[in-house]
Design an enzyme around this catalytic site. Structure first.
Site, PDB file in Angstrom:
ATOM      1  CB  SER A  79      39.342   1.099 -31.090  1.00  0.00           C
ATOM      2  OG  SER A  79      40.549   1.156 -30.308  1.00  0.00           O
ATOM      3  CB  THR A 218      33.275   0.956 -30.031  1.00  0.00           C
ATOM      4  OG1 THR A 218      34.227   0.081 -29.370  1.00  0.00           O
ATOM      5  CG2 THR A 218      31.725   0.442 -29.792  1.00  0.00           C
TER       6      THR A 218
END
Length: 270
Positions: A79, A218
Site C-alpha cells: 500500500s 504504511t
C-alpha cells in the site's frame, strides 16, 4: 575587599550584565536537535525482526542505512504504492481532488471499516485497497506504464494485473529506491504539477507537533503479514529527513519501530 567584590558581582547579575553558567540545551530531552545520521544505531530496534531502516538528512544529503543488503532488495510496495497511484490519478484527472468520492459497491470486505464510501484522502489514511484498485483501473494499463516509466519506479512491471500488480505481485521496488522517490516528492521534484504533489503530501500527514510534521504511508502484505513498510519524511523546524522502514512483519509494526527511533533521536518530542 571580598565584600566589595561580591557586592559588585551581585549587582551585575541583577542587572543582567553577566550571567551564570547553565546546562546546554542538548541535555534537555524536550529540546529538538539536529541528528547526525552517521551516529544513528538501529540495531536495538530490530532485535526481533529481519529488516532495514534508512534515514536521509535532506540538508546534508547524508544517509544512514541499517542492513544494506535488504535496503537494496526489490520487494512489492504493497500500500505504499497508494502514493504514486494518487499522484498519477490526480495528474491525469481520473480523480479531481482529495475529496473525490467513490461509492462502496456493497462487497463485504474482511476489513469491516472499508465497507462504506471513501474519498481519495480518507482512502489514503485508512489504506483502502478497493478505492485505489478502482482508480488504477480508471488510469488504465497504458497510462500506468507511461507514468511508472517517467518515475523510474522500481522495476516498472505491471504484468500482475492493473488492480493487483503492487500487491504481492509483479511490481517491486527497493527500500533505497523508495528513499529516492520520497526525497523527490518532498522536494516536489517529480514530473507532476506542483498542486498535485502538494495535495498528496497533505494526505500523507500522520501527525503534527509544535516543532515537527510527520508524513508517511504504511504498507502490509495482508496474506501473511510477512512484509511491512513505513515510508515518508519528517520536517523538524524546517529541517527535513526522509525515512524508510521495511521488515518481515506488518506495516503497523514498521511504523511503530520508526516512531520509536524518531523519538529516541529527538525528532519527535512529546
Amino acid at each position: 575587599m571580598k565584600k566589595i567584590f561580591y557586592y559588585v558581582l551581585t549587582l551585575l547579575l541583577t542587572l543582567g550584565i553577566v550571567g551564570c553558567s547553565a546546562q546546554p540545551e542538548s541535555n534537555n530531552p524536550n529540546i529538538l536537535s539536529e541528528v547526525n545520521v552517521n551516529q544513528v544505531q538501529a540495531d536495538p530496534f530490530f532485535k526481533d525482526h529481519d529488516g532495514t531502516f534508512i534515514l536521509r538528512d535532506l540538508k546534508t544529503e547524508e544517509t544512514y542505512i541499517y542492513n544494506e543488503q535488504r535496503a537494496n532488495e526489490k520487494l512489492t510496495p504493497q500500500s505504499t504504492f497508494k502514493v504514486p497511484n494518487a499522484l498519477i490519478g490526480l495528474q491525469l484527472g481520473v480523480v479531481r481532488d482529495e475529496y473525490d468520492i467513490k461509492k462502496w459497491d456493497g462487497t463485504e470486505h474482511e476489513i469491516i471499516s472499508w465497507n462504506h464510501d471513501y474519498t481519495l484522502g480518507s482512502g489514503m489514511r485508512d489504506s483502502v485497497v478497493w478505492y485505489y484498485q478502482a482508480m488504477a483501473r480508471d488510469i488504465g494499463e497504458q497510462g500506468m506504464k507511461e507514468w511508472l516509466h517517467k518515475l523510474s519506479y522500481g522495476n516498472e512491471n505491471i504484468s500482475g494485473g492493473i488492480d493487483q500488480f503492487w500487491l504481492q505481485s509483479s511490481l517491486k521496488i527497493s527500500p533505497l529506491e523508495e528513499v529516492d522517490f520520497m526525497e523527490k516528492l518532498y522536494k516536489e521534484d517529480l514530473p507532476f504539477d506542483k498542486s498535485v504533489m502538494k495535495t498528496v503530501k497533505r494526505m500523507m500527514i500522520q501527525e503534527e507537533g509544535d516543532h515537527y510534521i510527520l508524513y508517511g504511508k504504511t504498507g502490509t502484505r495482508i496474506t501473511d503479514m510477512g512484509l511491512g513498510w513505513f515510508v515518508g519524511f519528517i520536517v523538524v523546524e524546517n529541517h527535513p529527513y526522509v525515512f524508510v522502514t521495511n521488515l518481515d512483519d506488518s506495516g503497523t509494526v514498521a511504523k511503530n519501530i520508526t516512531l520509536e527511533m524518531l523519538k529516541q533521536y529527538n525528532l519527535i518530542t512529546e
